[in-house]
Design an enzyme around this catalytic site. Structure first.
Site, short mmCIF file in Angstrom:
data_model
loop_
_atom_site.label_atom_id
_atom_site.label_comp_id
_atom_site.label_asym_id
_atom_site.label_seq_id
_atom_site.Cartn_x
_atom_site.Cartn_y
_atom_site.Cartn_z
N GLU A 184 -42.60 60.16 47.15
CA GLU A 184 -41.03 58.91 47.31
C GLU A 184 -41.71 57.55 47.27
OE1 GLU A 184 -37.95 57.18 50.10
OE2 GLU A 184 -38.08 59.51 50.43
N GLU B 226 -46.26 55.32 52.00
CA GLU B 226 -45.84 54.43 53.26
C GLU B 226 -46.90 54.33 54.13
OE1 GLU B 226 -44.08 51.31 54.78
OE2 GLU B 226 -41.99 53.06 54.28
N ASP C 12 -51.48 51.80 50.21
CA ASP C 12 -51.13 51.97 49.02
C ASP C 12 -50.57 52.52 48.01
OD1 ASP C 12 -50.40 49.84 46.57
OD2 ASP C 12 -52.37 49.08 46.87
N ASP D 173 -38.06 45.96 48.27
CA ASP D 173 -37.82 44.76 48.38
C ASP D 173 -37.21 43.45 46.76
OD1 ASP D 173 -37.37 41.49 48.82
OD2 ASP D 173 -39.58 41.79 50.65
N LYS E 190 -35.58 35.28 46.32
CA LYS E 190 -35.95 33.81 45.11
C LYS E 190 -36.25 34.06 43.78
CE LYS E 190 -36.52 31.00 49.46
NZ LYS E 190 -37.10 30.31 50.02
N ASP F 77 -29.64 47.30 46.03
CA ASP F 77 -28.55 47.06 46.24
C ASP F 77 -27.96 45.14 46.39
OD1 ASP F 77 -30.43 46.10 48.37
OD2 ASP F 77 -28.71 46.47 50.08
N LYS G 201 -27.39 53.91 56.77
CA LYS G 201 -26.49 52.87 57.93
C LYS G 201 -26.26 51.45 57.31
CE LYS G 201 -27.52 55.53 61.99
NZ LYS G 201 -28.72 55.18 62.98
N PHE G 202 -26.93 51.01 56.60
CA PHE G 202 -27.98 50.35 55.79
C PHE G 202 -26.50 49.57 55.16
CE2 PHE G 202 -29.12 46.50 52.97
CZ PHE G 202 -29.64 45.56 53.53
N GLU G 203 -26.96 51.07 54.57
CA GLU G 203 -26.19 50.61 53.04
C GLU G 203 -24.81 50.73 53.48
OE1 GLU G 203 -25.49 53.62 48.90
OE2 GLU G 203 -27.38 53.79 50.81
#
Length: 269
Positions: free
Chosen positions: A67, A92, A119, A142, A146, A178, A249-251
């Site tokens: 992951e 991470e 990385d 991310d 833009k 998303d 939760k965000f989703e």
């Protein structure tokens, strides 16, 4: 490299990819304690040499899933608990996230998780051998909203080739986002990889790209843009969220507001 801000850059720096953008964040006392107490057992140091994945999991011969960018680790811990018959190597860069997931490992007595704080691109290049992984998860990277920042998105052909090279034949690649435009970029980049097969039975046309976005011969190959043929074609599409990927939760908040989430699952030939 947070889960919603993961990886991030395909930027030109010494002609290599980076998988993250460093962001501020304070490590709590509990997270630091988890790093100090559980890090020696579950946190693998970065080395410029191949990692023996079976040895990293105390001789386990279970399937190995990578992951990239686990944020604060809630989703990773839930998947590892649900899929106890698989081993998970999670990457991470941010100490608070590493500490948070180590804390969850301790609280839930998870033995099938190992972490690397580095990385992800360098880990893939230096530590993971070709054809060594059974699966790869990249969730809510991310999207760099833009247009002028789209070249920083991780999922472009160069990085996908690196990912695919580390998968075993029959291994899978699972991405979720998303952000609709990023979902379509992922779809087109992955569909173009000759060694990957889209598992979706859906057919779709592009909705977020127009003729103004079509690639021109003078433009950098580092920045993804669709071809005229891609713009007008029908494409293999998305899949339903696999049952092992929990809704964050965000989703959940986004879904209540009518926002979309797109899952993509590919198999390596």
């Amino acid at each position: 490299m947070s889960q919603d801000s993961i990886e991030n850059i395909l930027e030109k720096r010494l002609n290599r990819i980076r998988s993250f953008v460093l962001r501020a964040g304070r490590t709590t006392a509990g997270q630091q304690r988890a790093i100090d107490e559980l890090g020696p057992r579950y946190l693998i140091p970065f080395k410029e040499s191949s990692l023996n994945l079976q040895d990293a999991f105390n001789g386990s011969s279970q399937s190995k899933i990578l992951e990239i960018g686990f944020g604060m680790g809630e989703t990773t811990a839930k998947i590892a608990a649900l899929r106890s018959g698989d081993d998970f190597l999670a990457i991470e860069v941010h100490p608070p996230g590493v500490g948070a997931l180590l804390k969850l490992i301790g609280e839930n007595q998870l033995t099938n998780l190992r972490l690397i704080r580095h990385d992800a691109v360098e880990v893939l290049e230096k530590m993971l051998a070709p054809n060594s992984l059974d699966g790869i998860h990249i969730y809510f990277a991310d999207p760099w909203h833009k247009k002028r920042h789209h070249k920083r998105r991780l999922i472009q052909s160069e990085f996908v080739e690196l990912l695919t090279s580390r998968l075993k034949p029959g291994g899978y690649l699972h991405l979720a986002t998303d952000w609709h435009n990023y979902a379509e970029q992922m779809l087109l980049v992955l569909n173009a990889q000759s060694t990957l097969v889209n598992t979706s039975i859906e057919k779709m046309t592009l909705e977020t790209y127009s003729a103004d976005d079509v690639a021109k011969a003078s433009e950098s190959i580092k920045e993804f843009k669709p071809s005229p043929e891609q713009l007008s074609a029908m494409h293999p599409g998305y899949v339903d969220r696999p049952s092992y990927r929990p809704i964050t939760k965000f989703e959940a908040r986004g879904l209540k507001l009518g926002h979309g989430v797109w899952d993509l699952v590919y198999k390596k030939k």
